[in-house]
Design an enzyme around this catalytic site. Structure first.
Site, short mmCIF file in Angstrom:
data_model
loop_
_atom_site.label_atom_id
_atom_site.label_comp_id
_atom_site.label_asym_id
_atom_site.label_seq_id
_atom_site.Cartn_x
_atom_site.Cartn_y
_atom_site.Cartn_z
N ARG A 164 1.12 7.83 7.63
CA ARG A 164 -0.13 7.28 7.12
C ARG A 164 -0.47 6.02 7.89
NH1 ARG A 164 1.67 2.86 6.40
NH2 ARG A 164 -0.37 2.24 5.67
N GLN A 200 1.89 0.66 -0.76
CA GLN A 200 2.20 0.54 0.68
C GLN A 200 2.58 -0.90 1.04
OE1 GLN A 200 -0.42 2.16 -0.58
NE2 GLN A 200 -1.10 3.84 0.70
N ASP A 205 -9.54 1.43 8.61
CA ASP A 205 -9.48 2.88 8.86
C ASP A 205 -10.68 3.37 9.65
OD1 ASP A 205 -7.46 2.67 6.63
OD2 ASP A 205 -7.37 4.80 7.17
N ASN A 219 -11.27 0.04 4.64
CA ASN A 219 -9.80 -0.13 4.61
C ASN A 219 -9.33 0.17 3.20
OD1 ASN A 219 -7.35 -0.87 6.07
ND2 ASN A 219 -7.26 -2.63 4.73
N LYS A 220 -8.03 0.11 3.01
CA LYS A 220 -7.41 0.46 1.73
C LYS A 220 -8.13 -0.19 0.55
CE LYS A 220 -4.67 2.70 1.00
NZ LYS A 220 -4.94 4.10 0.58
O1 MRU Z 1 -3.84 5.47 2.67
P1 MRU Z 1 -3.16 4.81 3.83
O2 MRU Z 1 -1.81 4.28 3.51
O3 MRU Z 1 -3.18 5.69 5.06
O4 MRU Z 1 -4.09 3.55 4.15
C1 MRU Z 1 -3.78 2.75 5.25
C2 MRU Z 1 -4.65 1.57 5.37
O5 MRU Z 1 -5.57 1.35 4.63
C3 MRU Z 1 -4.40 0.67 6.54
O6 MRU Z 1 -4.71 -0.66 6.22
C4 MRU Z 1 -5.27 1.12 7.71
O7 MRU Z 1 -5.06 2.45 8.00
C5 MRU Z 1 -5.07 0.30 8.91
S1 MRU Z 1 -3.53 0.70 9.63
C6 MRU Z 1 -3.23 -0.14 11.00
#
Ligand code: MRU
Length: 356
Positions: free
Chosen positions: A51, A205, A246, A256-257
């Site tokens: 991820r 995470q 993302d 982003n998350k």
């Molecule tokens: O759902 P995830 O764990 O894939 O989400 C990840 C994130 O939101 C990260 O902050 C994003 O991908 C940037 S990673 C360098």
């Protein structure tokens, strides 16, 4: 604490299989998850065993290399191989909708197969070229993250405290990290950085992965509940907030998350700089603003459950958007591999990433 090479071997190719550090099991267990077919790779992406936007892109690139090799074992003619390859590519594209690095890598590695097929190349030649391209996606990601880190660390005072969200570290990338990469680079430059890591509900995470990798690299890290971040900022304990992304739209709006947008609002309220660190593979010039970005809705069970047990009463609903969008006016600067980009983003992002 398990000693690991750094940059972390998040996604590797070994003996015709893709090997992933299983991020669903960290930090309790370090397990290598091997994917020898496209179904198992898609499952690993959907389950978040791999991820983070750049890491998903790297895994998808190797996925296409794997797909072609599997097609060679079923077909004798390259056109028939391509039919299987395109079906696998589509399956990979349907795993997660928001991380644009996935589509970027599929387009990049996919284009190599299409070009070589059009040129009449042999199946063996295409197989070799796809693996080389997938490895290049990985190697370039590490190089971009290192460059981003060097540019970004200049924004941090010699002794500083950074707040980050989710995991935008080595585990989310080819191994070095975007937002957390800036922190690694600051340390490499001799700065003393301590980090507050939001736990990042519902899948933790931040608590599991960011805390693990910073601690692994000898950087002081304190985990907090997402809801404690406002108080931390209000108390003046944070010099900078740095997150990953993302997908960044042409105008600088950044997905982003989930929970990133409230951090940006609070950073603005308390006059703390809010930085987003991301490589060009995260830029989506085709999305004019954040309104064009598809936001993944995940299974409500991730919210209903906590630490393996049910946390909500039976019969209630749960809403589980995986990402939010931070409007560009709340972003102090975007840290890229080309340098630190400041507003106006429509103009300045086009200058650094416009050619992609
Ligand atoms: O759902 P995830 O764990 O894939 O989400 C990840 C994130 O939101 C990260 O902050 C994003 O991908 C940037 S990673 C360098």
């Amino acid at each position: 604490m398990t000693a690991l090479p750094f940059p972390f071997p998040v996604v590797t190719w070994d003996d015709q299989e893709i090997v992933l550090m299983d991020q669903t099991l960290l930090p309790e267990q370090l397990v290598w998850r091997r994917c020898g077919d496209i179904n198992s790779l898609c499952l690993a992406i959907c389950e978040l065993a791999v991820r983070g936007a750049p890491a998903i892109g790297v895994a998808a690139g190797f996925g296409l290399a794997l797909s072609w090799r599997l097609a060679m074992s079923h077909e004798t003619d390259t056109q028939a191989m391509m039919v299987r390859f395109l079906a696998d590519r589509q399956q990979l594209a349907e795993t997660r909708p928001t991380a644009v690095n996935l589509f970027w890598a599929l387009d990049r590695v996919g284009a190599v197969a299409e070009q070589l097929l059009a040129d009449g190349s042999s199946a063996d030649h295409i197989a070799t070229a796809l693996l080389i391209e997938a490895q290049a996606v990985l190697d370039e990601d590490v190089a971009m993250c290192r460059a981003m880190g060097m540019h970004g660390q200049e924004l941090l005072p010699d002794f500083s405290t950074v707040l980050t969200h989710c995991n935008a570290g080595g585990l989310a990338t080819g191994g070095y990290g975007t937002a957390v990469g800036v922190i690694f680079a600051a340390k490499e430059s001799g700065k003393t950085i301590s980090v507050f890591a939001d736990e990042t509900r519902p899948l933790l995470q931040g608590a599991r992965l960011t805390a693990w990798e910073l601690h692994n690299q000898g950087i002081e890290v304190t985990v907090l509940c997402d809801s404690a971040a406002a108080t931390l900022l209000q108390q003046g304990k944070i010099d900078a907030v740095i997150t990953g992304a993302d997908r960044i739209a042409a105008n600088g709006d950044a997905a982003n998350k989930i929970g990133t947008y409230p951090l940006a609002v609070m950073a603005h309220r308390h006059d703390v700089p809010f930085y987003v660190a991301a490589p060009r593979s995260t830029f989506d010039g085709a999305s004019s603003s954040g309104k064009d970005i598809a936001i993944e809705l995940r299974d409500p069970v991730e919210v209903h459950e906590f630490h393996g047990g049910r946390a909500t009463p039976d019969g209630v609903n749960a809403w589980n958007p995986a990402f939010d969008v931070t409007p560009n006016d709340l972003i102090t600067a975007i840290i890229t591999e080309e340098g630190v980009v400041r507003p106006p983003y429509s103009e300045n992002l086009a200058k650094v990433w416009g050619g992609k």
